[in-house]
Design an enzyme around this catalytic site. Structure first.
Site, PDB file in Angstrom:
ATOM      1  N   GLY A  69     -37.692 -31.093 -83.820  1.00  0.00           N
ATOM      2  CA  GLY A  69     -36.415 -31.791 -83.876  1.00  0.00           C
ATOM      3  C   GLY A  69     -36.384 -32.899 -84.919  1.00  0.00           C
ATOM      4  O   GLY A  69     -35.400 -33.049 -85.651  1.00  0.00           O
ATOM      5  N   SER A  70     -37.465 -33.664 -85.017  1.00  0.00           N
ATOM      6  CA  SER A  70     -37.482 -34.787 -85.962  1.00  0.00           C
ATOM      7  C   SER A  70     -37.331 -34.284 -87.394  1.00  0.00           C
ATOM      8  O   SER A  70     -36.545 -34.829 -88.178  1.00  0.00           O
ATOM      9  CB  SER A  70     -38.787 -35.576 -85.840  1.00  0.00           C
ATOM     10  N   ASN A 150     -30.739 -38.195 -75.002  1.00  0.00           N
ATOM     11  CA  ASN A 150     -32.043 -37.976 -74.386  1.00  0.00           C
ATOM     12  C   ASN A 150     -32.369 -38.968 -73.273  1.00  0.00           C
ATOM     13  O   ASN A 150     -33.224 -38.712 -72.437  1.00  0.00           O
ATOM     14  CB  ASN A 150     -33.146 -37.996 -75.444  1.00  0.00           C
ATOM     15  N   GLN A 178     -31.587 -31.982 -76.971  1.00  0.00           N
ATOM     16  CA  GLN A 178     -31.528 -32.069 -75.503  1.00  0.00           C
ATOM     17  C   GLN A 178     -30.561 -31.055 -74.903  1.00  0.00           C
ATOM     18  O   GLN A 178     -30.697 -30.665 -73.753  1.00  0.00           O
ATOM     19  CB  GLN A 178     -31.104 -33.483 -75.066  1.00  0.00           C
ATOM     20  N   SER A 198     -35.418 -28.006 -80.934  1.00  0.00           N
ATOM     21  CA  SER A 198     -36.870 -28.128 -80.836  1.00  0.00           C
ATOM     22  C   SER A 198     -37.360 -27.368 -79.608  1.00  0.00           C
ATOM     23  O   SER A 198     -36.856 -27.578 -78.502  1.00  0.00           O
ATOM     24  CB  SER A 198     -37.229 -29.605 -80.718  1.00  0.00           C
ATOM     25  N   HIS A 200     -40.072 -27.395 -77.714  1.00  0.00           N
ATOM     26  CA  HIS A 200     -40.788 -27.960 -76.556  1.00  0.00           C
ATOM     27  C   HIS A 200     -39.879 -28.637 -75.540  1.00  0.00           C
ATOM     28  O   HIS A 200     -40.332 -29.064 -74.479  1.00  0.00           O
ATOM     29  CB  HIS A 200     -41.919 -28.904 -77.003  1.00  0.00           C
ATOM     30  N   THR A 236     -46.888 -21.116 -95.024  1.00  0.00           N
ATOM     31  CA  THR A 236     -47.013 -19.955 -94.139  1.00  0.00           C
ATOM     32  C   THR A 236     -46.433 -20.284 -92.772  1.00  0.00           C
ATOM     33  O   THR A 236     -46.730 -21.336 -92.204  1.00  0.00           O
ATOM     34  CB  THR A 236     -48.493 -19.549 -94.028  1.00  0.00           C
ATOM     35  N   CYS A 323     -40.573 -42.407 -77.169  1.00  0.00           N
ATOM     36  CA  CYS A 323     -40.875 -43.050 -78.445  1.00  0.00           C
ATOM     37  C   CYS A 323     -40.702 -44.556 -78.352  1.00  0.00           C
ATOM     38  O   CYS A 323     -41.243 -45.305 -79.143  1.00  0.00           O
ATOM     39  CB  CYS A 323     -39.969 -42.505 -79.524  1.00  0.00           C
TER      40      CYS A 323
HETATM   41  C1  LIG Z   1     -37.278 -34.860 -78.529  1.00  0.00           C
HETATM   42  C2  LIG Z   1     -36.109 -35.175 -79.373  1.00  0.00           C
HETATM   43  C3  LIG Z   1     -36.190 -35.185 -80.785  1.00  0.00           C
HETATM   44  C4  LIG Z   1     -37.485 -34.966 -81.498  1.00  0.00           C
HETATM   45  O1  LIG Z   1     -37.926 -33.636 -81.421  1.00  0.00           O
HETATM   46  P1  LIG Z   1     -39.454 -33.320 -81.808  1.00  0.00           P
HETATM   47  O2  LIG Z   1     -39.512 -31.824 -81.757  1.00  0.00           O
HETATM   48  O3  LIG Z   1     -40.293 -33.959 -80.776  1.00  0.00           O
HETATM   49  O4  LIG Z   1     -39.665 -33.845 -83.178  1.00  0.00           O
HETATM   50  C5  LIG Z   1     -35.039 -35.432 -81.490  1.00  0.00           C
HETATM   51  N1  LIG Z   1     -33.870 -35.666 -80.892  1.00  0.00           N
HETATM   52  C6  LIG Z   1     -33.743 -35.675 -79.546  1.00  0.00           C
HETATM   53  C7  LIG Z   1     -32.413 -35.923 -78.933  1.00  0.00           C
HETATM   54  C8  LIG Z   1     -34.859 -35.434 -78.754  1.00  0.00           C
HETATM   55  O5  LIG Z   1     -34.730 -35.458 -77.427  1.00  0.00           O
END
Ligand SMILES: *Cc1c(COP(=O)(O)O)cnc(C)c1O
Length: 394
Positions: A69-70, A150, A178, A198, A200, A236, A323
């Site tokens: 996500g970042s 989030n 989210q 993202s 995870h 890759t 964070c």
């Molecule tokens: C977790 C999160 C991110 C960051 O995602 P990562 O995959 O951990 O870099 C960005 N935005 C929101 C709203 C998130 O909850």
């Protein structure tokens, strides 16, 4: 252990893990190789891209794989800014409650001469489309507003925001990290030009994500090297991660209603029971929020102590963003709701998943009651409130 920090990260679904394993053993070809192992890898790569595109109602060639996500947020914003600056447009509109992946990227853009408007979110944690309309100028090159928050789970009026951006010919990016897997998203219907996700956060693996970028929306080259991701992000591909993400998204999308109902029932039980604690407050709109998000403040206590004591009960919770924890500043999201500093410090976020059970929620309700009572007994602030030497704010 009772895990209630699913906005921080989620457990990988066992079906997802199983689908990833062959890519660490038998299917190890490089998708850029011409031999048959490479071509097998390439087929799996493109199948995963198509799966993700289908869930978003996008085309496969509009999906770019990233590390999460970042990275997707950084890429989308920096790219829209670069193309904006080429046209002399250097104004961005966002909300006051974005994730730091957006806010800190915007800080960097500010250093490069961009001006940023932060839309307020009011007490309910939701932006007003009218405020967006009023903020737009001839210089606006990007609107970046998250789909769902989030910390407090509030859902923004994305379709209406997208419509305003389209009418004004402004690129619209949304951080949907989210929201994905909890809310059905159609990038066409919602007029979204760029979207971050993202794996995870929806029971997929860490370190893999995607950026959706509409065909007509320009996207600069992030990493130079090989021709991967249409020359825009060399390197890759993390095929195991990509396949895991695509399967996780497909599963989340299939289960969306069932899981949402399950989470809503348990989440509302938390709200109903824990609202009975005197001088407590629900943070953010109660209805217009993610089904798995609970966030409340309890006056007279420290969120950090609350978390540590809950941990002793085996409950994994959070005061907000992973964070921000470790820093003593209260969350910018809670402050944006107008909460005073001392109350924002006493917040608790519980985020559920499809694996959360009723028994776990019952235990949590009892533990939070115990811990809040204990902490208030020890709190000098609570003592002053009781003696009338200090006024209650909630
Ligand atoms: C977790 C999160 C991110 C960051 O995602 P990562 O995959 O951990 O870099 C960005 N935005 C929101 C709203 C998130 O909850």
């Amino acid at each position: 252990m009772i895990y209630l920090d699913n906005a921080g990260t989620t457990k990988v679904d066992s079906k997802v893990l199983e689908s990833m394993l062959p890519f660490f053993s038998d299917i190890y070809g490089n998708a850029s190789s011409l031999h048959s192992s490479g071509q097998v890898a390439k087929e799996h790569l493109e199948e995963a891209r198509q799966k993700i595109a289908s869930v978003l109602n996008a085309n496969a060639d509009e999906i770019y794989f990233t590390s999460g996500g970042s990275e997707s947020d950084n890429w989308a914003i920096a790219s829209a800014c670069k193309f904006g600056a080429l046209k002399g447009k250097k104004h961005i509109i966002t909300s006051a409650i974005e994730h730091h992946a957006v806010l800190h990227t915007l800080d960097e853009m500010k250093k490069q001469g961009f001006t940023i408007t932060y839309l307020p979110v009011y007490e309910n944690g939701i932006v007003k489309v009218e405020d967006l309309k009023n903020a737009i100028t001839n210089d606006t090159c990007l609107v970046t507003i998250m789909f769902a928050n989030n910390e407090i789970g509030t859902i923004q009026p994305i379709k209406e925001i997208g419509k305003v951006c389209r009418e004004n010919n402004i690129i619209f990016h949304t951080d949907a990290v989210q929201a994905i897997g909890h809310i059905k998203i159609d990038v066409d219907d919602m007029n979204i030009d760029m979207l971050s996700l993202s794996a995870h956060k929806f029971h997929g693996p860490k370190g893999i994500g995607a950026l959706y970028c509409r065909k007509q929306t320009p996207l600069f080259n992030l990493i130079y090297g090989g021709a991967q991701e249409k020359n825009r992000r060399a390197g890759t591909e993390n095929l195991a991660g990509i396949v895991g993400m695509a399967n996780a998204l497909e599963i989340a999308n299939e289960e969306i209603e069932k899981v949402s109902n399950h989470e809503t029932i348990l989440r509302d039980k938390l709200f109903n029971e824990l609202s009975k604690i005197p001088h407590s407050k629900i943070n953010g709109d109660k209805e217009n929020r993610l089904p798995n998000n609970f966030n409340m403040c309890f006056e007279g206590i420290e969120g950090e102590s609350l978390l540590l004591l809950l941990d002793d009960y085996g409950i994994q919770a959070s005061s907000g963003s992973a964070c921000t924890s470790g820093s003593l500043d209260p969350s910018h999201v809670l402050l944006a709701l107008g909460l005073p500093h001392e109350v924002a410090h006493g917040s608790l976020r519980l985020t559920l998943s499809k694996y959360t059970t009723k028994e776990e929620i019952d235990k949590t309700i009892s533990a939070v009651n115990d811990v809040v009572k204990l902490l208030r007994k020890m709190s000098p602030v609570w003592d002053e409130l009781q003696k009338g030497e200090r006024n209650h704010v909630i």
